[in-house]
Motif scaffolding. Sequence first.
Motif, PDB file in Angstrom:
ATOM      1  N   LEU A  72       0.882  -1.166   0.000  1.00 43.86           N
ATOM      2  CA  LEU A  72       0.000   0.000   0.000  1.00 43.86           C
ATOM      3  C   LEU A  72       0.917   1.212   0.000  1.00 43.86           C
ATOM      4  CD1 LEU A  72      -2.911   1.126   0.343  1.00 43.86           C
ATOM      5  CD2 LEU A  72      -2.541   1.012   2.818  1.00 43.86           C
ATOM      6  N   ILE A  73       0.733   2.094  -0.989  1.00 46.92           N
ATOM      7  CA  ILE A  73       1.640   3.242  -1.128  1.00 46.92           C
ATOM      8  C   ILE A  73       0.849   4.537  -1.089  1.00 46.92           C
ATOM      9  CG2 ILE A  73       3.278   4.403  -2.668  1.00 46.92           C
ATOM     10  CD1 ILE A  73       4.136   1.734  -3.754  1.00 46.92           C
ATOM     11  N   ALA A  74       1.321   5.468  -0.275  1.00 45.84           N
ATOM     12  CA  ALA A  74       0.743   6.820  -0.261  1.00 45.84           C
ATOM     13  C   ALA A  74       1.808   7.769  -0.802  1.00 45.84           C
ATOM     14  CB  ALA A  74       0.359   7.217   1.157  1.00 45.84           C
ATOM     15  N   THR A  75       1.464   8.434  -1.892  1.00 44.97           N
ATOM     16  CA  THR A  75       2.470   9.292  -2.529  1.00 44.97           C
ATOM     17  C   THR A  75       2.035  10.749  -2.600  1.00 44.97           C
ATOM     18  OG1 THR A  75       3.787   9.662  -4.535  1.00 44.97           O
ATOM     19  CG2 THR A  75       1.571   8.812  -4.877  1.00 44.97           C
ATOM     20  N   PRO A  76       2.952  11.644  -2.317  1.00 43.42           N
ATOM     21  CA  PRO A  76       2.694  13.036  -2.641  1.00 43.42           C
ATOM     22  C   PRO A  76       2.959  13.252  -4.130  1.00 43.42           C
ATOM     23  CG  PRO A  76       4.854  12.840  -1.624  1.00 43.42           C
ATOM     24  CD  PRO A  76       4.276  11.458  -1.714  1.00 43.42           C
ATOM     25  N   GLU A  77       2.505  14.377  -4.655  1.00 44.86           N
ATOM     26  CA  GLU A  77       2.859  14.728  -6.036  1.00 44.86           C
ATOM     27  C   GLU A  77       3.792  15.925  -5.995  1.00 44.86           C
ATOM     28  OE1 GLU A  77      -0.028  14.486  -9.320  1.00 44.86           O
ATOM     29  OE2 GLU A  77       0.446  16.601  -9.686  1.00 44.86           O
ATOM     30  N   TYR A  78       4.980  15.716  -6.505  1.00 44.46           N
ATOM     31  CA  TYR A  78       5.959  16.797  -6.622  1.00 44.46           C
ATOM     32  C   TYR A  78       6.299  16.978  -8.089  1.00 44.46           C
ATOM     33  CZ  TYR A  78       6.921  16.492  -1.556  1.00 44.46           C
ATOM     34  OH  TYR A  78       6.826  16.507  -0.203  1.00 44.46           O
ATOM     35  N   ALA A  79       6.094  18.190  -8.606  1.00 46.93           N
ATOM     36  CA  ALA A  79       6.432  18.487 -10.000  1.00 46.93           C
ATOM     37  C   ALA A  79       5.896  17.412 -10.951  1.00 46.93           C
ATOM     38  CB  ALA A  79       7.950  18.650 -10.158  1.00 46.93           C
ATOM     39  N   HIS A  80       4.630  17.060 -10.717  1.00 45.71           N
ATOM     40  CA  HIS A  80       3.895  16.111 -11.571  1.00 45.71           C
ATOM     41  C   HIS A  80       4.427  14.686 -11.526  1.00 45.71           C
ATOM     42  CE1 HIS A  80       1.726  19.287 -14.256  1.00 45.71           C
ATOM     43  NE2 HIS A  80       1.695  19.583 -12.959  1.00 45.71           N
ATOM     44  N   GLY A  81       5.263  14.360 -10.558  1.00 46.26           N
ATOM     45  CA  GLY A  81       5.728  12.983 -10.414  1.00 46.26           C
ATOM     46  C   GLY A  81       5.597  12.565  -8.958  1.00 46.26           C
ATOM     47  N   THR A  82       6.184  11.417  -8.631  1.00 44.02           N
ATOM     48  CA  THR A  82       6.202  11.024  -7.220  1.00 44.02           C
ATOM     49  C   THR A  82       7.396  11.714  -6.548  1.00 44.02           C
ATOM     50  OG1 THR A  82       6.035   9.145  -5.699  1.00 44.02           O
ATOM     51  CG2 THR A  82       7.600   8.925  -7.499  1.00 44.02           C
ATOM     52  N   SER A  83       7.610  11.420  -5.296  1.00 47.26           N
ATOM     53  CA  SER A  83       8.728  12.064  -4.587  1.00 47.26           C
ATOM     54  C   SER A  83      10.035  11.332  -4.881  1.00 47.26           C
ATOM     55  CB  SER A  83       8.463  12.046  -3.076  1.00 47.26           C
ATOM     56  OG  SER A  83       8.386  10.719  -2.618  1.00 47.26           O
ATOM     57  N   GLY A  84      11.134  12.054  -4.714  1.00 45.84           N
ATOM     58  CA  GLY A  84      12.446  11.439  -4.894  1.00 45.84           C
ATOM     59  C   GLY A  84      12.683  10.305  -3.918  1.00 45.84           C
ATOM     60  N   VAL A  85      12.224  10.438  -2.684  1.00 44.13           N
ATOM     61  CA  VAL A  85      12.476   9.369  -1.690  1.00 44.13           C
ATOM     62  C   VAL A  85      11.786   8.074  -2.086  1.00 44.13           C
ATOM     63  CG1 VAL A  85      13.060  10.614   0.432  1.00 44.13           C
ATOM     64  CG2 VAL A  85      10.675  10.318  -0.170  1.00 44.13           C
ATOM     65  N   LEU A  86      10.573   8.210  -2.635  1.00 50.63           N
ATOM     66  CA  LEU A  86       9.856   6.988  -3.019  1.00 50.63           C
ATOM     67  C   LEU A  86      10.499   6.368  -4.264  1.00 50.63           C
ATOM     68  CD1 LEU A  86       7.595   5.110  -2.323  1.00 50.63           C
ATOM     69  CD2 LEU A  86       5.995   6.633  -3.463  1.00 50.63           C
ATOM     70  N   LYS A  87      10.862   7.211  -5.214  1.00 50.60           N
ATOM     71  CA  LYS A  87      11.522   6.691  -6.426  1.00 50.60           C
ATOM     72  C   LYS A  87      12.827   6.003  -6.041  1.00 50.60           C
ATOM     73  CE  LYS A  87      12.231   6.370 -10.967  1.00 50.60           C
ATOM     74  NZ  LYS A  87      13.643   6.121 -11.150  1.00 50.60           N
ATOM     75  N   ASN A  88      13.556   6.611  -5.116  1.00 51.99           N
ATOM     76  CA  ASN A  88      14.824   6.025  -4.665  1.00 51.99           C
ATOM     77  C   ASN A  88      14.589   4.636  -4.044  1.00 51.99           C
ATOM     78  OD1 ASN A  88      17.696   6.190  -4.013  1.00 51.99           O
ATOM     79  ND2 ASN A  88      17.033   6.401  -1.890  1.00 51.99           N
ATOM     80  N   ALA A  89      13.565   4.542  -3.194  1.00 53.94           N
ATOM     81  CA  ALA A  89      13.258   3.243  -2.576  1.00 53.94           C
ATOM     82  C   ALA A  89      12.929   2.211  -3.650  1.00 53.94           C
ATOM     83  CB  ALA A  89      12.086   3.393  -1.602  1.00 53.94           C
ATOM     84  N   LEU A  90      12.152   2.618  -4.650  1.00 56.83           N
ATOM     85  CA  LEU A  90      11.781   1.670  -5.710  1.00 56.83           C
ATOM     86  C   LEU A  90      13.020   1.236  -6.503  1.00 56.83           C
ATOM     87  CD1 LEU A  90       8.385   3.146  -6.971  1.00 56.83           C
ATOM     88  CD2 LEU A  90       8.773   1.276  -5.355  1.00 56.83           C
ATOM     89  N   GLU A  91      13.958   2.157  -6.706  1.00 59.78           N
ATOM     90  CA  GLU A  91      15.180   1.771  -7.425  1.00 59.78           C
ATOM     91  C   GLU A  91      15.930   0.665  -6.667  1.00 59.78           C
ATOM     92  OE1 GLU A  91      17.274   5.443  -8.188  1.00 59.78           O
ATOM     93  OE2 GLU A  91      15.675   6.146  -9.490  1.00 59.78           O
ATOM     94  N   TRP A  92      15.964   0.771  -5.339  1.00 66.26           N
ATOM     95  CA  TRP A  92      16.608  -0.299  -4.554  1.00 66.26           C
ATOM     96  C   TRP A  92      15.819  -1.611  -4.659  1.00 66.26           C
ATOM     97  CZ3 TRP A  92      21.396  -0.188  -3.190  1.00 66.26           C
ATOM     98  CH2 TRP A  92      22.027   0.990  -2.752  1.00 66.26           C
ATOM     99  N   LEU A  93      14.505  -1.494  -4.881  1.00 70.18           N
ATOM    100  CA  LEU A  93      13.677  -2.708  -4.893  1.00 70.18           C
ATOM    101  C   LEU A  93      13.673  -3.408  -6.251  1.00 70.18           C
ATOM    102  CD1 LEU A  93      10.682  -1.490  -2.689  1.00 70.18           C
ATOM    103  CD2 LEU A  93      12.513  -3.092  -2.058  1.00 70.18           C
ATOM    104  N   VAL A  94      14.096  -2.712  -7.298  1.00 69.72           N
ATOM    105  CA  VAL A  94      14.109  -3.332  -8.634  1.00 69.72           C
ATOM    106  C   VAL A  94      14.942  -4.611  -8.601  1.00 69.72           C
ATOM    107  CG1 VAL A  94      14.923  -3.080 -11.011  1.00 69.72           C
ATOM    108  CG2 VAL A  94      13.757  -1.176  -9.912  1.00 69.72           C
ATOM    109  N   GLY A  95      16.165  -4.498  -8.090  1.00 66.82           N
ATOM    110  CA  GLY A  95      17.109  -5.615  -8.145  1.00 66.82           C
ATOM    111  C   GLY A  95      16.707  -6.803  -7.297  1.00 66.82           C
ATOM    112  N   GLY A  96      15.975  -6.557  -6.209  1.00 65.99           N
ATOM    113  CA  GLY A  96      15.578  -7.655  -5.317  1.00 65.99           C
ATOM    114  C   GLY A  96      14.528  -8.552  -5.950  1.00 65.99           C
ATOM    115  N   GLY A  97      13.657  -7.967  -6.758  1.00 66.31           N
ATOM    116  CA  GLY A  97      12.623  -8.742  -7.453  1.00 66.31           C
ATOM    117  C   GLY A  97      11.444  -9.161  -6.584  1.00 66.31           C
ATOM    118  N   GLU A  98      11.452  -8.775  -5.294  1.00 66.77           N
ATOM    119  CA  GLU A  98      10.386  -9.239  -4.389  1.00 66.77           C
ATOM    120  C   GLU A  98       9.008  -8.701  -4.771  1.00 66.77           C
ATOM    121  OE1 GLU A  98      13.159  -7.731  -3.359  1.00 66.77           O
ATOM    122  OE2 GLU A  98      14.243  -9.219  -2.161  1.00 66.77           O
ATOM    123  N   ILE A  99       8.996  -7.605  -5.538  1.00 66.44           N
ATOM    124  CA  ILE A  99       7.721  -6.948  -5.839  1.00 66.44           C
ATOM    125  C   ILE A  99       6.951  -7.671  -6.954  1.00 66.44           C
ATOM    126  CG2 ILE A  99       8.348  -5.318  -7.687  1.00 66.44           C
ATOM    127  CD1 ILE A  99       7.065  -3.126  -5.899  1.00 66.44           C
TER     128      ILE A  99
END
Length: 185
Positions: A72-99
């Motif tokens: 479950l994700i709650a995101t703010p909208e910054y400059a028409h995208g998600t936040s940098g912190v959330l994008k950063n977390a997702l980048e770390w999660l790409v390689g794990g494949g758990e998602i």
Amino acid sequence: MKILALCGSLRSGSLNAAVLRSATDLFVPPWEITVEPDLGRLPFFNADVEENDLPEIVAELRARLGASDGLLIATPEYAHGTSGVLKNALEWLVGGGEIAMKPVALMSASPAVTGGDRARAWLTETLTVMGANVLADGLRIPQATRKVKDGRLTDEPTLAALRDLLDDLARAVAAAREENPLLAP
Ligand SMILES: Cc1cc2nc3c(=O)[nH]c(=O)nc-3n(C[C@H](O)[C@H](O)[C@H](O)COP(=O)(O)O)c2cc1C
């Protein structure tokens, strides 16, 4: 059934954190929700670090995601995208494949009338390419400053929509388990 929750805002008075707090209020056993603490503690993603010396905090996040049935994700909208912190977390999660194949429900709260639609659309694209099963209908909360008080959602129609979203997430988790029992953590 376990849900991991991520908040894309680090702000102490965050509207999105308030929405997530109200979501946790609605969870009853056997459902469990774990809100991931402060995504701002994660270092910036660096593929060299990922390859050579994965930070423990990232390994822990991946493990918590692996042990969850859905997100479950709650995101703010910054400059028409998600936040940098959330994008950063997702980048770390790409390689794990758990998602991969995990149901994901998206919520966005914004003071604007657009309700964070662009942040959710942006996230949907990223999560889909990561292999997640993003629920078609997320929760948009426009003019959210009028709907949150004392760190909780107080607007009844929005609370009803939040309940519907959590029901949808529960159904998606049950369907995923039925389709592939190996998905159960
Ligand atoms: C740098 C910055 C950019 C923003 N860009 C948008 C935007 O594109 N769309 C929008 O609806 N709100 C935008 N906002 C307003 C945020 O939606 C608002 O600050 C919101 O309260 C942030 O979420 P939070 O309360 O969970 O921290 C922006 C705010 C900041 C500080």
